[in-house]
Design a protein around this motif. Sequence first.
Motif, PDB file in Angstrom:
ATOM      1  N   SER A 285       0.843  -1.199   0.000  1.00  0.00           N
ATOM      2  CA  SER A 285       0.000   0.000   0.000  1.00  0.00           C
ATOM      3  C   SER A 285       0.870   1.237   0.000  1.00  0.00           C
ATOM      4  CB  SER A 285      -0.927   0.004   1.223  1.00  0.00           C
ATOM      5  OG  SER A 285      -0.166   0.079   2.418  1.00  0.00           O
ATOM      6  N   SER A 286       0.232   2.362  -0.417  1.00  0.00           N
ATOM      7  CA  SER A 286       0.911   3.659  -0.414  1.00  0.00           C
ATOM      8  C   SER A 286      -0.130   4.734  -0.215  1.00  0.00           C
ATOM      9  CB  SER A 286       1.674   3.881  -1.720  1.00  0.00           C
ATOM     10  OG  SER A 286       0.774   3.990  -2.809  1.00  0.00           O
ATOM     11  N   THR A 287       0.353   5.929   0.146  1.00  0.00           N
ATOM     12  CA  THR A 287      -0.546   7.067   0.379  1.00  0.00           C
ATOM     13  C   THR A 287      -0.305   8.111  -0.681  1.00  0.00           C
ATOM     14  OG1 THR A 287      -0.524   6.668   2.760  1.00  0.00           O
ATOM     15  CG2 THR A 287      -1.254   8.844   1.996  1.00  0.00           C
ATOM     16  N   GLY A 288      -1.369   8.524  -1.328  1.00  0.00           N
ATOM     17  CA  GLY A 288      -1.306   9.575  -2.330  1.00  0.00           C
ATOM     18  C   GLY A 288      -2.022  10.811  -1.864  1.00  0.00           C
ATOM     19  N   THR A 289      -1.550  11.962  -2.292  1.00  0.00           N
ATOM     20  CA  THR A 289      -2.114  13.236  -1.853  1.00  0.00           C
ATOM     21  C   THR A 289      -2.824  13.907  -3.009  1.00  0.00           C
ATOM     22  OG1 THR A 289      -0.365  13.487  -0.205  1.00  0.00           O
ATOM     23  CG2 THR A 289      -1.624  15.458  -0.809  1.00  0.00           C
ATOM     24  N   LEU A 290      -4.055  14.353  -2.736  1.00  0.00           N
ATOM     25  CA  LEU A 290      -4.866  15.052  -3.718  1.00  0.00           C
ATOM     26  C   LEU A 290      -4.988  16.504  -3.295  1.00  0.00           C
ATOM     27  CD1 LEU A 290      -6.909  15.006  -6.156  1.00  0.00           C
ATOM     28  CD2 LEU A 290      -8.674  14.524  -4.469  1.00  0.00           C
ATOM     29  N   THR A 291      -4.699  17.444  -4.187  1.00  0.00           N
ATOM     30  CA  THR A 291      -4.772  18.881  -3.890  1.00  0.00           C
ATOM     31  C   THR A 291      -6.141  19.403  -4.317  1.00  0.00           C
ATOM     32  OG1 THR A 291      -2.401  19.091  -4.234  1.00  0.00           O
ATOM     33  CG2 THR A 291      -3.713  21.116  -4.296  1.00  0.00           C
ATOM     34  N   VAL A 292      -6.840  20.046  -3.349  1.00  0.00           N
ATOM     35  CA  VAL A 292      -8.163  20.605  -3.617  1.00  0.00           C
ATOM     36  C   VAL A 292      -8.100  22.092  -3.312  1.00  0.00           C
ATOM     37  CG1 VAL A 292     -10.625  20.516  -3.092  1.00  0.00           C
ATOM     38  CG2 VAL A 292      -9.250  18.425  -3.018  1.00  0.00           C
ATOM     39  N   ARG A 293      -8.476  22.920  -4.254  1.00  0.00           N
ATOM     40  CA  ARG A 293      -8.449  24.375  -4.094  1.00  0.00           C
ATOM     41  C   ARG A 293      -9.886  24.887  -4.008  1.00  0.00           C
ATOM     42  NH1 ARG A 293      -3.252  25.655  -4.756  1.00  0.00           N
ATOM     43  NH2 ARG A 293      -1.963  24.249  -6.029  1.00  0.00           N
ATOM     44  N   VAL A 294     -10.050  25.916  -3.201  1.00  0.00           N
ATOM     45  CA  VAL A 294     -11.367  26.507  -2.994  1.00  0.00           C
ATOM     46  C   VAL A 294     -11.509  27.696  -3.934  1.00  0.00           C
ATOM     47  CG1 VAL A 294     -12.954  27.555  -1.341  1.00  0.00           C
ATOM     48  CG2 VAL A 294     -11.356  25.770  -0.593  1.00  0.00           C
ATOM     49  N   CYS A 295     -12.577  27.700  -4.726  1.00  0.00           N
ATOM     50  CA  CYS A 295     -12.794  28.762  -5.723  1.00  0.00           C
ATOM     51  C   CYS A 295     -14.250  29.206  -5.665  1.00  0.00           C
ATOM     52  CB  CYS A 295     -12.480  28.255  -7.123  1.00  0.00           C
ATOM     53  SG  CYS A 295     -10.789  27.659  -7.324  1.00  0.00           S
ATOM     54  N   SER A 296     -14.466  30.444  -6.164  1.00  0.00           N
ATOM     55  CA  SER A 296     -15.832  30.931  -6.310  1.00  0.00           C
ATOM     56  C   SER A 296     -16.365  30.447  -7.648  1.00  0.00           C
ATOM     57  CB  SER A 296     -15.866  32.468  -6.241  1.00  0.00           C
ATOM     58  OG  SER A 296     -15.079  33.024  -7.281  1.00  0.00           O
ATOM     59  N   CYS A 297     -17.631  30.026  -7.649  1.00  0.00           N
ATOM     60  CA  CYS A 297     -18.230  29.437  -8.851  1.00  0.00           C
ATOM     61  C   CYS A 297     -19.551  30.130  -9.158  1.00  0.00           C
ATOM     62  CB  CYS A 297     -18.471  27.940  -8.648  1.00  0.00           C
ATOM     63  SG  CYS A 297     -16.981  27.003  -8.200  1.00  0.00           S
ATOM     64  N   ASP A 298     -20.035  29.923 -10.360  1.00  0.00           N
ATOM     65  CA  ASP A 298     -21.341  30.447 -10.744  1.00  0.00           C
ATOM     66  C   ASP A 298     -22.418  29.455 -10.312  1.00  0.00           C
ATOM     67  OD1 ASP A 298     -21.045  28.362 -12.463  1.00  0.00           O
ATOM     68  OD2 ASP A 298     -20.802  29.597 -14.273  1.00  0.00           O
ATOM     69  N   ARG A 299     -23.638  29.718 -10.718  1.00  0.00           N
ATOM     70  CA  ARG A 299     -24.745  28.867 -10.298  1.00  0.00           C
ATOM     71  C   ARG A 299     -24.630  27.438 -10.841  1.00  0.00           C
ATOM     72  NH1 ARG A 299     -30.117  32.755 -11.025  1.00  0.00           N
ATOM     73  NH2 ARG A 299     -29.502  34.331  -9.440  1.00  0.00           N
ATOM     74  N   ASP A 300     -23.965  27.334 -12.037  1.00  0.00           N
ATOM     75  CA  ASP A 300     -23.828  26.001 -12.653  1.00  0.00           C
ATOM     76  C   ASP A 300     -22.646  25.236 -12.110  1.00  0.00           C
ATOM     77  OD1 ASP A 300     -26.050  26.538 -14.205  1.00  0.00           O
ATOM     78  OD2 ASP A 300     -24.834  27.460 -15.804  1.00  0.00           O
ATOM     79  N   GLY A 301     -21.912  25.818 -11.194  1.00  0.00           N
ATOM     80  CA  GLY A 301     -20.768  25.128 -10.623  1.00  0.00           C
ATOM     81  C   GLY A 301     -19.479  25.315 -11.394  1.00  0.00           C
ATOM     82  N   ASN A 302     -19.443  26.249 -12.339  1.00  0.00           N
ATOM     83  CA  ASN A 302     -18.223  26.524 -13.093  1.00  0.00           C
ATOM     84  C   ASN A 302     -17.342  27.490 -12.323  1.00  0.00           C
ATOM     85  OD1 ASN A 302     -19.110  24.931 -15.283  1.00  0.00           O
ATOM     86  ND2 ASN A 302     -20.379  26.653 -16.008  1.00  0.00           N
ATOM     87  N   MET A 303     -16.055  27.218 -12.296  1.00  0.00           N
ATOM     88  CA  MET A 303     -15.122  28.036 -11.538  1.00  0.00           C
ATOM     89  C   MET A 303     -15.028  29.424 -12.143  1.00  0.00           C
ATOM     90  SD  MET A 303     -11.065  27.358 -10.875  1.00  0.00           S
ATOM     91  CE  MET A 303     -10.737  27.496 -12.623  1.00  0.00           C
ATOM     92  N   GLU A 304     -15.054  30.454 -11.225  1.00  0.00           N
ATOM     93  CA  GLU A 304     -14.910  31.832 -11.666  1.00  0.00           C
ATOM     94  C   GLU A 304     -13.625  32.460 -11.162  1.00  0.00           C
ATOM     95  OE1 GLU A 304     -18.377  33.885 -10.367  1.00  0.00           O
ATOM     96  OE2 GLU A 304     -19.571  33.300 -12.126  1.00  0.00           O
ATOM     97  N   LEU A 305     -13.303  32.283  -9.878  1.00  0.00           N
ATOM     98  CA  LEU A 305     -12.138  32.961  -9.327  1.00  0.00           C
ATOM     99  C   LEU A 305     -11.586  32.122  -8.187  1.00  0.00           C
ATOM    100  CD1 LEU A 305     -10.317  35.484  -9.262  1.00  0.00           C
ATOM    101  CD2 LEU A 305     -11.904  36.491  -7.596  1.00  0.00           C
ATOM    102  N   CYS A 306     -10.241  32.035  -8.193  1.00  0.00           N
ATOM    103  CA  CYS A 306      -9.536  31.353  -7.120  1.00  0.00           C
ATOM    104  C   CYS A 306      -8.452  32.279  -6.599  1.00  0.00           C
ATOM    105  CB  CYS A 306      -8.919  30.048  -7.600  1.00  0.00           C
ATOM    106  SG  CYS A 306     -10.128  28.805  -8.135  1.00  0.00           S
ATOM    107  N   ASN A 307      -7.786  31.887  -5.545  1.00  0.00           N
ATOM    108  CA  ASN A 307      -6.665  32.674  -5.046  1.00  0.00           C
ATOM    109  C   ASN A 307      -5.511  32.603  -6.028  1.00  0.00           C
ATOM    110  OD1 ASN A 307      -8.102  33.372  -2.797  1.00  0.00           O
ATOM    111  ND2 ASN A 307      -7.141  31.834  -1.440  1.00  0.00           N
ATOM    112  N   ALA A 308      -4.559  33.547  -5.830  1.00  0.00           N
ATOM    113  CA  ALA A 308      -3.420  33.626  -6.761  1.00  0.00           C
ATOM    114  C   ALA A 308      -2.668  32.324  -6.807  1.00  0.00           C
ATOM    115  CB  ALA A 308      -2.501  34.770  -6.357  1.00  0.00           C
ATOM    116  N   GLU A 309      -2.517  31.688  -5.658  1.00  0.00           N
ATOM    117  CA  GLU A 309      -1.766  30.433  -5.643  1.00  0.00           C
ATOM    118  C   GLU A 309      -2.548  29.345  -6.353  1.00  0.00           C
ATOM    119  OE1 GLU A 309      -1.269  29.070  -1.728  1.00  0.00           O
ATOM    120  OE2 GLU A 309      -3.318  29.451  -1.108  1.00  0.00           O
ATOM    121  N   ALA A 310      -3.878  29.495  -6.340  1.00  0.00           N
ATOM    122  CA  ALA A 310      -4.664  28.516  -7.071  1.00  0.00           C
ATOM    123  C   ALA A 310      -4.596  28.726  -8.567  1.00  0.00           C
ATOM    124  CB  ALA A 310      -6.106  28.545  -6.590  1.00  0.00           C
TER     125      ALA A 310
END
Length: 791
Positions: free
Chosen positions: A577-602
């Motif tokens: 077994s091994s451990t893998g890391t998944l990166t999840v960024r928080v962004c503002s989205c529209d009503r349909d769930g499409n990404m609009e704006l994230c932080n600069a690092e994102a």
Amino acid sequence: FMPQQVRAKFDPWLDLPVHCLVGGFVESHSHRVETEAGTTRNKLLKRVRRGWMWNQFFLQEEYTGSDYQYIGKLQSDQDHGNGLVKYVLSGEGAGTIFVIDENNGDLHATRRLDREEKAFYILKATVVNKRTGHKLEPETEFKVKLHDINDNEPQFSKEVYTGSVPERSDIGTSVIQVTATDADDSMYGNSAKLIYSISQGHPYFSVDPNTGVIHTALGPADMDREQREHYQVVIEAKDMAGQRGGLTGTTTVNISLTDVNDNPPRFTQSKIIFRVPESSKSGVPVGKIKATDRDIGKNAEMYFTIVSGDGMDMFDISTDKDTQEGVITVSKSLDYEKKPSYTVEIQVQNIQVDTRFMSAGSKDMATVRIAVEDVDEPPLFDKASYLMEVKEDAAVGVAVGSVSAIDPDGARSIVKYSIDRRTDMDRLFNVHPGNGSVFLLKSLDREKTAWHNISIIATEFHNPRQSSHVPVYIRLLDINDNAPTFATVYETFVCERTKAGQRIQTVSAVDADEPSAGHKFFFSLAPEGTHRSNFTVRDNGDNTAGILTRRASYSRRQQSVYLVSVVITDGDYPMQSSTGTLTVRVCSCDRDGNMELCNAEALSSSPGLSTGAIIAILLCAIILLMIVVLFTALKRQRKQEPLIISKEDVRDNVVSYNDEGGGEEDTQAFDIGALRHLDTVATLEESSKHRRDIVPTDTLLYPPHRRPAPATSVREFINQRVLENNCNPAAPPYDSLATYAYEGAGSVAESLSSLASASSDTEQDYHYLSDWGPRFRKLADLYGAEDSDFS
């Protein structure tokens, strides 16, 4: 006209005298005297044209007499025998071949004539008055025909004929037709009637006497090409229908018998022995077997077959198309130790069989014994190749497998083994030289190389030159020694406003191992993040998993990036077994769930510059480089300013000339001979002494139409040029140097060279420059001023 023989008779109806001429025609006028009642009256009557002709004479050809040959006599009614009539002959051969007696009309031939050259001649005759020359009668045309005699022998169309007929032909088979012709007259007697006969060629051939067709005269058994192929037949053609006294012509006919397939092939030997080394490979010739056929061409083509014997499977036989020989070749490997000899029965027969002369079973047989010769052979492996398997975690020294080879010769020499290191460059394997066991020298890794192909050599111990190779294929068996990992680097985002249980990513895994039952992966959230994790992992059961949200809202101001740890476990033994890391960024989205704006690092999903920025930088660099190159080029092309712009601008200008002459031996630098021809020099320099940048305003010292008298010496020439340049305003500028390659007896200025003054510290006096004339006035002003003037 009338001939020599005349018959006179009276026509009872017309009561007119008639002159009958043999082969002629008479047309004339006459008088009739009538007496009536004692009174004599003369009446002019016109003779009537007769209906029969006399327009030809006959003459026999090939006259051999010494006198002229008499043809006949011409006589006119106007000839009364008083000698006043003259006979005149014209037409073909008149005067040369034919002559006529002008007094009595006798016609003769002057020479021997040949009917085959010319069969008849057309002549004309008339009578004229000897005294007046007037024609007494119109011209009469007649022919002189030549009677043919048998004076030409028959001639064949060819001197030699060539014919052919198949051998074993039936009696009467047509061979060839010969044709002869006779130049004599075929309408006169039998002079051209030909009969053919054979004078040579009996009893094989005959000829048709009327047509000249040659036929076979013997039966098939007697016309055998293998016994006699060529015949020469002489054919005669005789005229006069073959009667005695006729003339004969001959021709030769060469007749050949063409071949038919009437002979089967026969072996030259019924028992043959060949020898072949046991090391001969498949296709190697063993020997050639020969058969003969009395026929030729396609009828002699044959083929060989092996019909029986213990070597039918070991040998093949084929036919050499050029030599028609049977070539025996090896078809399988031979082994002297197993079988030292073979015997085969070989059959030969024609490819094409003519059933008229031979049966379909016409063939011949021969026995061939093939002896196998013993040779020193290399060791022979018991397999053509070996396949071995070993686990990838096998320890060094573990045996992988073994190979075996023996010496096939009767001596059974000892065999030793080795590995061809060209096939094992990393030295992973080795082989025991005595028993052929293959073992490991280094650890193996299936994930790096799953197969290893090596070659093992078996060599005779007493004869190292005898060796053989065998390929060994080693397959590494997999063990579960690698943990599964993410299939790729996963990065995703989550909207600030979402709902719990929302899937934001699907992940999968890969494993370098290859289990026999296939991969089976299990996904779970790492234990350390189970209680306080904002996300959860759902295993889909198909080697994939979904990443789900645990709450309905996230704030990118509080935390913009989440790291989700996922444990991936395989289903093989031992479990990895091994451990893998998944990166999840928080962004503002529209009503349909499409990404609009994230932080600069994102937003900076990947480090480095964008493609557009790199292109812009490259364009700027290219433009700068072009500007530098253009500036450099303009700087090089810029013209230099004059040494002295004006009289007030006085500066030191040093012009360096780095060209050094060759001294007295340099005859190419200047041609002193030009000064010997002063007239030419003066003419050439007249056009080049004017300045191109100044238009002269003063009168020239010497106008173009007045030239000074030619100088008589070099010194006078130079003086004249100096005077012209001093007084001529159109002369070259003051900063130009005119060089004259002549030194006089001395100069008031002495030497202007600075070589002698370079090491002198004494003050120089330049006032004498004022005495040199107007050309040096500027130089005197420059060097005559005090240093304080320039301070």
